[in-house]
Design an enzyme around this catalytic site. Structure first.
Site, mmCIF file in Angstrom:
data_model
loop_
_atom_site.group_PDB
_atom_site.id
_atom_site.type_symbol
_atom_site.label_atom_id
_atom_site.label_comp_id
_atom_site.label_asym_id
_atom_site.label_seq_id
_atom_site.Cartn_x
_atom_site.Cartn_y
_atom_site.Cartn_z
ATOM 1 N N HIS A 79 0.607 -1.361 -28.475
ATOM 2 C CA HIS A 79 1.734 -1.243 -29.562
ATOM 3 C C HIS A 79 2.570 -0.027 -29.429
ATOM 4 O O HIS A 79 2.307 0.870 -28.788
ATOM 5 C CB HIS A 79 0.988 -0.940 -31.121
ATOM 6 C CG HIS A 79 0.606 -2.263 -31.380
ATOM 7 N ND1 HIS A 79 -0.359 -2.410 -32.481
ATOM 8 C CD2 HIS A 79 0.386 -3.539 -30.813
ATOM 9 C CE1 HIS A 79 -0.524 -3.935 -32.761
ATOM 10 N NE2 HIS A 79 -0.295 -4.602 -31.662
ATOM 11 N N GLU A 81 3.562 2.461 -31.560
ATOM 12 C CA GLU A 81 2.839 3.699 -32.013
ATOM 13 C C GLU A 81 1.478 4.372 -31.008
ATOM 14 O O GLU A 81 1.743 5.286 -30.569
ATOM 15 C CB GLU A 81 1.983 3.412 -33.179
ATOM 16 C CG GLU A 81 3.004 2.816 -34.419
ATOM 17 C CD GLU A 81 2.686 1.149 -34.357
ATOM 18 O OE1 GLU A 81 2.949 0.489 -33.430
ATOM 19 O OE2 GLU A 81 2.162 0.781 -35.547
ATOM 20 N N CYS A 117 -0.728 -1.350 -37.457
ATOM 21 C CA CYS A 117 -1.895 -2.269 -37.752
ATOM 22 C C CYS A 117 -2.988 -1.216 -38.074
ATOM 23 O O CYS A 117 -2.796 0.237 -37.843
ATOM 24 C CB CYS A 117 -2.096 -2.822 -36.450
ATOM 25 S SG CYS A 117 -2.680 -2.015 -34.996
ATOM 26 N N CYS A 120 -3.789 1.183 -35.051
ATOM 27 C CA CYS A 120 -2.768 2.357 -34.850
ATOM 28 C C CYS A 120 -2.823 3.311 -36.043
ATOM 29 O O CYS A 120 -2.443 4.368 -35.770
ATOM 30 C CB CYS A 120 -1.386 1.368 -34.778
ATOM 31 S SG CYS A 120 -0.918 0.735 -33.154
#
Length: 162
Positions: A79, A81, A117, A120
């Protein structure tokens, strides 16, 4: 012409970063800023050296019909992040702001109710980032104090809020 406010300026940069993404579903861009200095950026993509979904021409999550917010362990990508956090030292992230923009790969619209999510969120907390700003549309965004994620521990309630 009115000058763009700082938060939208950094969100505009995050949207540009998202364009490097390699996901066939959603493109996210993240920018970590501290003391008005960009610390790092990240976008969605497979780990270095592995083929990306756009190179393979398919996405296993699409192939399996997996809905948003579920079964991230199947995804080939890291991801945005996480990639931004990996690229920065914790010292520089303490008290920082993470700017996040999500765009639908199919039509370029902003991801509705975009958010980090649960994995993250845990990384953001441990990185020492103090707030996350998420774009809703070209001019509007939400400011989320990371302390909210600490106080309202979704892993205890089973409410993950994707």
């Amino acid at each position: 012409m009115a000058r763009r406010d700082k938060d939208n300026y950094y969100l505009d940069i995050a949207k540009m970063v998202a364009q490097r993404g390699t996901c066939l579903r959603r493109l996210y861009g993240a920018v970590i800023v501290n003391h008005d200095e960009i610390i790092s950026t990240g976008y969605v993509g497979a780990p270095r050296g592995r083929e990306n979904c756009i190179d393979l021409g398919h996405c296993i999550r699409i192939d399996m019909g997996i809905p948003r917010g579920e079964r991230y362990e199947i995804c080939r990508s890291v991801h945005a992040e996480a990639n931004a956090i990996i690229s920065a030292s914790r010292e520089k992230m303490l008290g920082a702001t993470l700017y996040l923009v999500g765009v639908e790969a199919t039509d370029g619209s902003y991801v509705s109710n975009a958010c980090c999510c649960s994995m993250c969120k845990r990384m953001v907390i441990n990185a020492g980032i103090s707030r996350v700003i998420i774009r809703d549309d070209v001019d509007n965004y939400r400011i989320i104090p990371v302390s909210d994620w600490i106080e309202n521990d979704e892993s205890l309630s089973g409410t993950f809020g994707y």
